[in-house]
Write an enzyme that holds these catalytic residues in place. Structure first.
Site, PDB file in Angstrom:
ATOM      1  N   SER A  11      -5.835   4.018  -2.244  1.00  0.00           N
ATOM      2  CA  SER A  11      -6.117   3.744  -0.839  1.00  0.00           C
ATOM      3  C   SER A  11      -7.599   3.987  -0.566  1.00  0.00           C
ATOM      4  O   SER A  11      -8.097   5.111  -0.664  1.00  0.00           O
ATOM      5  CB  SER A  11      -5.252   4.645   0.042  1.00  0.00           C
ATOM      6  N   HIS A  36      -5.275  -0.661  -1.710  1.00  0.00           N
ATOM      7  CA  HIS A  36      -4.644  -0.477  -0.405  1.00  0.00           C
ATOM      8  C   HIS A  36      -5.750  -0.306   0.641  1.00  0.00           C
ATOM      9  O   HIS A  36      -6.612   0.561   0.510  1.00  0.00           O
ATOM     10  CB  HIS A  36      -3.753   0.768  -0.497  1.00  0.00           C
ATOM     11  N   ASP A  38      -6.635   0.283   4.560  1.00  0.00           N
ATOM     12  CA  ASP A  38      -6.072   0.781   5.820  1.00  0.00           C
ATOM     13  C   ASP A  38      -6.850   0.263   7.017  1.00  0.00           C
ATOM     14  O   ASP A  38      -8.027   0.582   7.189  1.00  0.00           O
ATOM     15  CB  ASP A  38      -6.098   2.314   5.829  1.00  0.00           C
ATOM     16  N   MET A  40      -7.124   0.296  10.991  1.00  0.00           N
ATOM     17  CA  MET A  40      -6.697   1.092  12.160  1.00  0.00           C
ATOM     18  C   MET A  40      -7.511   0.692  13.377  1.00  0.00           C
ATOM     19  O   MET A  40      -8.717   0.471  13.285  1.00  0.00           O
ATOM     20  CB  MET A  40      -6.926   2.582  11.886  1.00  0.00           C
ATOM     21  N   HIS A  69      -2.971  -2.972   5.125  1.00  0.00           N
ATOM     22  CA  HIS A  69      -1.970  -2.179   5.848  1.00  0.00           C
ATOM     23  C   HIS A  69      -2.417  -2.126   7.303  1.00  0.00           C
ATOM     24  O   HIS A  69      -3.318  -1.359   7.648  1.00  0.00           O
ATOM     25  CB  HIS A  69      -1.891  -0.782   5.207  1.00  0.00           C
ATOM     26  N   MET A  71      -2.412  -1.053  10.777  1.00  0.00           N
ATOM     27  CA  MET A  71      -1.953  -0.054  11.748  1.00  0.00           C
ATOM     28  C   MET A  71      -2.597  -0.403  13.083  1.00  0.00           C
ATOM     29  O   MET A  71      -3.485   0.304  13.580  1.00  0.00           O
ATOM     30  CB  MET A  71      -2.346   1.350  11.262  1.00  0.00           C
ATOM     31  N   ASP A 173       3.339   5.985   1.219  1.00  0.00           N
ATOM     32  CA  ASP A 173       1.936   6.087   1.622  1.00  0.00           C
ATOM     33  C   ASP A 173       1.732   7.357   2.435  1.00  0.00           C
ATOM     34  O   ASP A 173       2.318   7.518   3.501  1.00  0.00           O
ATOM     35  CB  ASP A 173       1.594   4.842   2.471  1.00  0.00           C
TER      36      ASP A 173
END
Ligand code: DX5
Ligand code: ZN
Length: 221
Positions: A11, A36, A38, A40, A69, A71, A173
């Site tokens: 990640s 991965h 992230d 956000m 991913h 979010m 995760d």
């Protein structure tokens, strides 16, 4: 159960972003299967990270699959941007999806893989109707928003419950180390997204090979 493969997804949240290209190369050399990423938005979670612009920059320096991913609230508004930036899989949160099946269709339209994720408080049965439609379920084993938190063992039964009805990839995760990955795999998880554990080490390669040696529950392999 058909043979599931262990996959390791470093990640990038825990990478040194001032040297992003070399951090990505370090992950490549470690034998990682994918990266991965992230995303956000400061609304769905209390942190802000990066958008399609950075995914596009990552795409230029690696051939590894990029897993976005998301979010973020209103994920439907950003599918196209993340797809066109070069994501290989787009994972949305069930908590943010007004029309989960519509979202899945729009991700497929761009010929991308689809994942669905659940926060720790979200029950396994909320995604049951989606299981035949997705490539991966990502079980959050921390409250999403930050790296470096402790693995929530309370999520282990959820992994087991999902595995009962699902033959695809189950990723975990948050707070993943060799020990917590073993616990998750004993419930049926086979994909490990790990930030601090991998990027915080001088020997990522060794840790990735150890993770790859873990056995998955019920896998006759
Ligand atoms: C948390 C992110 C995770 C995070 C994991 O919201 O989704 O991917 O990077 O970090 P570690 O492995 O440090 O818990
Ligand atoms: Zn993540």
């Amino acid at each position: 159960m058909s043979k599931l493969k262990i996959k390791v997804a470093p990640s990038l949240l825990a990478a040194d972003f001032s040297s992003l290209a070399s951090e990505i190369k370090r992950a490549e050399r470690s034998g990682a299967d994918m990266l991965h990423v992230d995303v956000m938005d400061g609304h769905f979670v209390k942190n802000i990270t990066l958008g399609p612009f950075i995914v596009r920059a990552m795409r230029k320096v690696t051939n590894l699959s990029l897993i976005a991913h998301l979010m973020i609230e209103n994920p439907e508004k950003y599918i196209e941007a993340f797809a066109r930036a070069g994501s290989d899989m787009i994972i949305f949160h069930i908590e943010t999806a007004k029309s989960p099946k519509g979202l899945i269709r729009s991700i497929r339209k761009f010929k991308k893989k689809v994942g669905v994720s659940l926060k720790p408080k979200t029950k396994a049965n909320t995604i049951k109707p989606l299981l035949p439609l997705v490539d991966e379920v990502l079980v959050m084993t921390v409250e999403p928003g930050f790296g470096g938190q402790g693995f929530m063992r309370s999520q282990l039964p959820k992994i087991k419950e999902i595995r009962k009805n699902y033959k695809g990839d189950i990723a975990v995760d948050g707070g993943i180390t060799y020990e917590t990955a073993k616990l998750a795999a004993s419930m049926g998880a086979n994909v490990f997204a790990a930030g601090t554990y991998l990027f915080g080490s001088m020997d990522m390669k060794n840790l990735v090979s150890r993770l790859k040696g873990i056995r998955i529950r019920g896998d006759k392999g």
